[in-house]
Design a protein around this motif. Structure first.
Motif, PDB file in Angstrom:
ATOM      1  N   HIS A 321       8.393   0.546   1.978  1.00  0.00           N
ATOM      2  CA  HIS A 321       8.407   1.833   2.689  1.00  0.00           C
ATOM      3  C   HIS A 321       7.208   1.993   3.614  1.00  0.00           C
ATOM      4  CE1 HIS A 321       5.302   3.469  -0.038  1.00  0.00           C
ATOM      5  NE2 HIS A 321       5.857   2.631  -0.892  1.00  0.00           N
ATOM      6  N   LEU A 322       6.027   1.592   3.160  1.00  0.00           N
ATOM      7  CA  LEU A 322       4.815   1.760   3.957  1.00  0.00           C
ATOM      8  C   LEU A 322       4.852   0.863   5.188  1.00  0.00           C
ATOM      9  CD1 LEU A 322       1.931   3.088   3.972  1.00  0.00           C
ATOM     10  CD2 LEU A 322       1.129   0.954   2.946  1.00  0.00           C
ATOM     11  N   ALA A 323       5.189  -0.394   5.002  1.00  0.00           N
ATOM     12  CA  ALA A 323       5.243  -1.328   6.122  1.00  0.00           C
ATOM     13  C   ALA A 323       6.346  -0.962   7.106  1.00  0.00           C
ATOM     14  CB  ALA A 323       5.451  -2.751   5.604  1.00  0.00           C
ATOM     15  N   ALA A 324       7.471  -0.450   6.608  1.00  0.00           N
ATOM     16  CA  ALA A 324       8.559  -0.044   7.502  1.00  0.00           C
ATOM     17  C   ALA A 324       8.126   1.096   8.411  1.00  0.00           C
ATOM     18  CB  ALA A 324       9.785   0.359   6.685  1.00  0.00           C
ATOM     19  N   VAL A 422      10.098   4.994  -2.610  1.00  0.00           N
ATOM     20  CA  VAL A 422       9.614   5.829  -1.515  1.00  0.00           C
ATOM     21  C   VAL A 422       8.112   6.075  -1.576  1.00  0.00           C
ATOM     22  CG1 VAL A 422      11.838   6.963  -1.300  1.00  0.00           C
ATOM     23  CG2 VAL A 422      10.104   7.990  -2.754  1.00  0.00           C
ATOM     24  N   ALA A 423       7.436   5.559  -2.567  1.00  0.00           N
ATOM     25  CA  ALA A 423       5.983   5.716  -2.680  1.00  0.00           C
ATOM     26  C   ALA A 423       5.455   4.640  -3.610  1.00  0.00           C
ATOM     27  CB  ALA A 423       5.620   7.099  -3.223  1.00  0.00           C
ATOM     28  N   GLY A 424       4.127   4.387  -3.499  1.00  0.00           N
ATOM     29  CA  GLY A 424       3.501   3.399  -4.366  1.00  0.00           C
ATOM     30  C   GLY A 424       3.828   1.988  -3.939  1.00  0.00           C
ATOM     31  N   GLY A 425       3.475   1.016  -4.778  1.00  0.00           N
ATOM     32  CA  GLY A 425       3.846  -0.363  -4.530  1.00  0.00           C
ATOM     33  C   GLY A 425       2.844  -1.189  -3.765  1.00  0.00           C
ATOM     34  N   GLY A 426       1.739  -0.594  -3.323  1.00  0.00           N
ATOM     35  CA  GLY A 426       0.716  -1.378  -2.657  1.00  0.00           C
ATOM     36  C   GLY A 426       0.941  -1.543  -1.170  1.00  0.00           C
ATOM     37  N   ASP A 427       0.176  -2.471  -0.583  1.00  0.00           N
ATOM     38  CA  ASP A 427       0.128  -2.650   0.872  1.00  0.00           C
ATOM     39  C   ASP A 427       0.071  -4.143   1.167  1.00  0.00           C
ATOM     40  OD1 ASP A 427      -0.253  -2.427   3.585  1.00  0.00           O
ATOM     41  OD2 ASP A 427      -1.893  -0.978   3.450  1.00  0.00           O
ATOM     42  N   PHE A 428       1.238  -4.805   1.178  1.00  0.00           N
ATOM     43  CA  PHE A 428       1.266  -6.267   1.204  1.00  0.00           C
ATOM     44  C   PHE A 428       0.804  -6.860   2.526  1.00  0.00           C
ATOM     45  CE2 PHE A 428       5.642  -4.832   2.057  1.00  0.00           C
ATOM     46  CZ  PHE A 428       5.908  -5.436   3.280  1.00  0.00           C
ATOM     47  N   LEU A 429       0.950  -6.161   3.646  1.00  0.00           N
ATOM     48  CA  LEU A 429       0.503  -6.728   4.916  1.00  0.00           C
ATOM     49  C   LEU A 429      -1.022  -6.712   5.022  1.00  0.00           C
ATOM     50  CD1 LEU A 429       3.159  -5.423   7.467  1.00  0.00           C
ATOM     51  CD2 LEU A 429       2.982  -7.677   6.394  1.00  0.00           C
ATOM     52  N   ILE A 430      -1.666  -5.692   4.498  1.00  0.00           N
ATOM     53  CA  ILE A 430      -3.131  -5.690   4.464  1.00  0.00           C
ATOM     54  C   ILE A 430      -3.629  -6.770   3.504  1.00  0.00           C
ATOM     55  CG2 ILE A 430      -5.174  -4.357   3.835  1.00  0.00           C
ATOM     56  CD1 ILE A 430      -3.945  -3.523   6.489  1.00  0.00           C
ATOM     57  N   ALA A 431      -2.920  -6.955   2.394  1.00  0.00           N
ATOM     58  CA  ALA A 431      -3.288  -8.038   1.476  1.00  0.00           C
ATOM     59  C   ALA A 431      -3.151  -9.392   2.166  1.00  0.00           C
ATOM     60  CB  ALA A 431      -2.420  -7.984   0.221  1.00  0.00           C
ATOM     61  N   ALA A 489      -5.363   8.857  14.064  1.00  0.00           N
ATOM     62  CA  ALA A 489      -6.071   7.684  14.575  1.00  0.00           C
ATOM     63  C   ALA A 489      -6.250   6.639  13.479  1.00  0.00           C
ATOM     64  CB  ALA A 489      -7.424   8.100  15.143  1.00  0.00           C
ATOM     65  N   LEU A 490      -6.528   7.080  12.254  1.00  0.00           N
ATOM     66  CA  LEU A 490      -6.656   6.138  11.147  1.00  0.00           C
ATOM     67  C   LEU A 490      -5.317   5.467  10.844  1.00  0.00           C
ATOM     68  CD1 LEU A 490      -9.017   8.032   8.650  1.00  0.00           C
ATOM     69  CD2 LEU A 490      -9.604   6.321  10.387  1.00  0.00           C
ATOM     70  N   ALA A 491      -4.230   6.221  10.924  1.00  0.00           N
ATOM     71  CA  ALA A 491      -2.904   5.637  10.706  1.00  0.00           C
ATOM     72  C   ALA A 491      -2.596   4.590  11.766  1.00  0.00           C
ATOM     73  CB  ALA A 491      -1.840   6.730  10.711  1.00  0.00           C
ATOM     74  N   ASP A 492      -3.032   4.841  13.009  1.00  0.00           N
ATOM     75  CA  ASP A 492      -2.832   3.868  14.070  1.00  0.00           C
ATOM     76  C   ASP A 492      -3.590   2.580  13.765  1.00  0.00           C
ATOM     77  OD1 ASP A 492      -1.960   3.671  17.189  1.00  0.00           O
ATOM     78  OD2 ASP A 492      -3.881   2.657  16.863  1.00  0.00           O
ATOM     79  N   ARG A 493      -4.822   2.711  13.323  1.00  0.00           N
ATOM     80  CA  ARG A 493      -5.625   1.526  13.006  1.00  0.00           C
ATOM     81  C   ARG A 493      -5.005   0.760  11.837  1.00  0.00           C
ATOM     82  NH1 ARG A 493     -10.211   1.685  15.926  1.00  0.00           N
ATOM     83  NH2 ARG A 493     -11.305   0.109  14.704  1.00  0.00           N
ATOM     84  N   HIS A 494      -4.501   1.489  10.867  1.00  0.00           N
ATOM     85  CA  HIS A 494      -3.857   0.829   9.733  1.00  0.00           C
ATOM     86  C   HIS A 494      -2.629   0.044  10.192  1.00  0.00           C
ATOM     87  CE1 HIS A 494      -0.815   0.712   6.474  1.00  0.00           C
ATOM     88  NE2 HIS A 494      -1.850   0.287   5.773  1.00  0.00           N
ATOM     89  N   ALA A 495      -1.842   0.625  11.080  1.00  0.00           N
ATOM     90  CA  ALA A 495      -0.639  -0.059  11.560  1.00  0.00           C
ATOM     91  C   ALA A 495      -1.001  -1.340  12.317  1.00  0.00           C
ATOM     92  CB  ALA A 495       0.178   0.867  12.454  1.00  0.00           C
TER      93      ALA A 495
END
Length: 576
Positions: A321-324, A422-431, A489-495
């Motif tokens: 969900h986060l990466a999508a 729809v929530a949780g599960g970590g952040d595999f692209l940052i990993a 702006a932080l969300a943009d940097r994260h993406a």
């Protein structure tokens, strides 16, 4: 634990996609009834090209949108993307108007419907029918996107009220999936999902509203529905009462990823037109060469992120969900920038080709109407921003690296929409970014790219560290802080950092394949573009970088091959 890949015979999606590509024929042939000239004529008339719809009917394209367990051919989202690209390479409106929105309508039914509901929708789509979706009101949408349905319990069923003026395929839908407010109180349980058969609703309860012309997606048929004390049976409810928002968040992961991945093929078309323009005047030189190479590298990097998220829907359904949301937020924005750059090439040198200019203009009109404008951005930010403080505390720097299968082209488990979280599960692209950057620090890269890649990886690691520090300063659940412009702006940097992770991981997994993806040139050029968006001070590009990427671009153009990760043959004739 990863879902288990099935042991069925190798999927024939790639060959079906190639067959469909060649069935459409050379889009640049003015005599082709399915070519760009015919598509632009149909667009000017406000219609989808009938010859193209007949072709898709004959190919049984509706079955591509139905899970294999329900009699269709849909096994996983990555395979479906292969089938969508021949369509979107020619016309975004055809991709939306013919079928993809039927999948978006059907997705909540496939995820949470009863066996009877799922079978009904599956029969409709495999038989060539359409399903329409009525979204709930969007606070950040335009006036066209607003309007809402409400329902109250009545005589063992429900009474529907309200109207929605703009619904794609409203006039020819055999099923309507509607997000309806069933509780007047605000909150996540205020909406429910209903599956409606418009032919079985009383004519005084449902009125079809006139078609509404739109600036983008002109060929799509947007009309509307008005419900007035319209009785619907209790078994029209999909899933549990009040589950509408959760179902939307679950299935929108598929929608967002497919839309973004499909539109990459549309930008491929414009890049191809720009290459054709430069070759007509002696070949790309100087700035033109740099622009074309940069857009090509950007397409490969964007496709890296799209492919990873498409595969994550099957491999990591609890985390996709986060990466999508990040994909849908970032990549369309980058593609718009690419189109602006390509417009400078298409308009240079006195070269003009009506169809090439027309396809660029049409795509610029179609993208906002396809949900790639402000409303789509706000919806994706709403997914990402509340999770940033939690990710900074629990995930970044500690999460294990995702599996290699996320960034390769091997078999996948079947897509199961009911398993998407729809929530949780970590952040595999940052990993993936953390792991790849650490390896580059130790082992480096081949040839002249070694020092550049090391420096770039270090700079992106520093950017991630700064992002984490900023997000640690936020209190999870602080709605005032989370609603501030600074968080956007932080969300943009994260993406952007997520996209960097996908590009690095894709290159690493292909380093020993012998394909162009093993060459660090495209990666370095793409990372420079990402670094520029983050405002990083990155080292200059090695001398052979732009030239190497431009050579591959021109070689693919001349051979008539796609500009995406798959490097597939196209029906468009190459040049000697």
């Amino acid at each position: 634990m990863l879902p288990t890949c099935d042991t069925r015979p190798p999927d024939d999606t790639a060959s079906r996609a190639t067959d469909l590509e060649y069935a459409f024929g050379d889009p640049c042939d003015p005599a082709n009834p399915l070519g760009f000239k015919a598509l632009l004529t149909a667009d000017g008339d406000g219609e989808l090209p009938r010859a193209a719809e007949r072709l898709l009917d004959g190919a049984g394209f509706g079955a591509e949108l139905v899970p294999a367990g329900l009699g269709g051919r849909l096994h996983d989202a990555a395979g479906l993307m292969r089938m969508l690209r021949p369509v979107f390479r020619r016309d975004v409106a055809l991709g939306f108007g013919y079928g993809i929105t039927s999948l978006f309508a059907a997705a909540p039914v496939f995820a949470a419907g009863t066996p009877a509901q799922r079978a009904t929708v599956a029969r409709l789509l495999t038989g060539g029918g359409r399903a329409a979706i009525v979204h709930r009101s969007l606070a950040h949408g335009t006036a066209l996107l607003r309007g809402e349905l409400t329902a109250m319990e009545y005589s063992g069923g429900y009474l529907l009220q309200g109207r929605k003026d703009v619904v794609i395929n409203a006039e020819r839908a055999g099923a309507v999936v509607a997000y309806v407010r069933t509780d007047p109180a605000p909150g996540p349980a205020a909406h429910s999902v209903f599956l409606l058969d418009p032919d079985r609703l009383p004519p005084d309860g449902l009125r079809l509203l006139p078609r509404r012309p739109t600036t983008g997606l002109r060929g799509c048929r947007f009309a509307g529905y008005e419900f007035t004390d319209c009785p619907v049976p209790a078994d029209s409810l999909v899933g549990e009462p009040g589950a509408g928002v959760r179902l939307a968040l679950r299935t929108f992961q598929l929608n967002r990823t497919l839309i973004t991945g499909a539109v990459l093929a549309s930008v491929d078309t414009v890049l191809r037109a720009a290459v054709r323009a430069t070759l007509a005047s002696g070949g790309p030189r100087g700035r033109q060469r740099a622009v074309l190479a940069g857009v090509f590298a950007g397409l490969l990097a964007g496709d890296s992120m799209a492919a990873a998220v498409l595969r994550a829907l099957s491999l990591l359904p609890g985390s996709a969900h986060l990466a999508a949301a990040g994909l849908k937020y970032l990549v369309p924005d980058l593609l718009r920038d690419d189109l602006e750059e390509l417009a400078t090439v298409l308009g240079a040198g006195g070269y003009s080709r009506d169809t090439d200019q027309g396809m660029l203009t049409k795509l610029l009109r179609d993208l906002p109407a396809a949900g790639l404008g402000h409303a789509g951005t706000a919806a994706c930010q709403a997914v990402v921003i509340p999770q940033l403080p939690l990710l900074a505390r629990r995930s970044w720097g500690t999460e294990a690296e995702p599996p290699d299968a996320l960034f390769t082209a091997g078999p996948l488990p079947a897509l199961d929409l009911a398993r998407l979280e729809v929530a949780g599960g970590g952040d595999f692209l940052i990993a993936a970014l953390k792991a790849a950057a650490a390896r580059l620090s130790d082992a480096g890269a081949p040839g002249p790219y070694d020092g550049t890649l090391r420096s770039m990886a270090s700079a992106f690691e520093d950017a991630l560290r700064e992002l984490r520090e900023s997000c640690l300063a936020l209190e999870p659940g602080d709605r005032t802080a989370l609603a501030s412009p600074a968080l956007c702006a932080l969300a943009d940097r994260h993406a952007v950092l997520s996209a960097v992770g996908a590009a690095l991981a894709t290159w690493e997994r292909h380093r020993h394949t012998g394909s162009f993806l093993a060459d660090p040139a495209w990666l370095v050029l793409a990372l420079q573009r990402y670094g520029r968006r983050l405002g990083l001070n990155l080292p200059p590009l090695p001398d052979p970088c732009v030239e190497r990427v431009a050579e591959e671009l021109l070689a693919r153009f001349r051979a008539g091959r796609s500009f995406d990760l798959h490097d597939t043959p196209l029906a468009e004739a190459g040049t000697p």
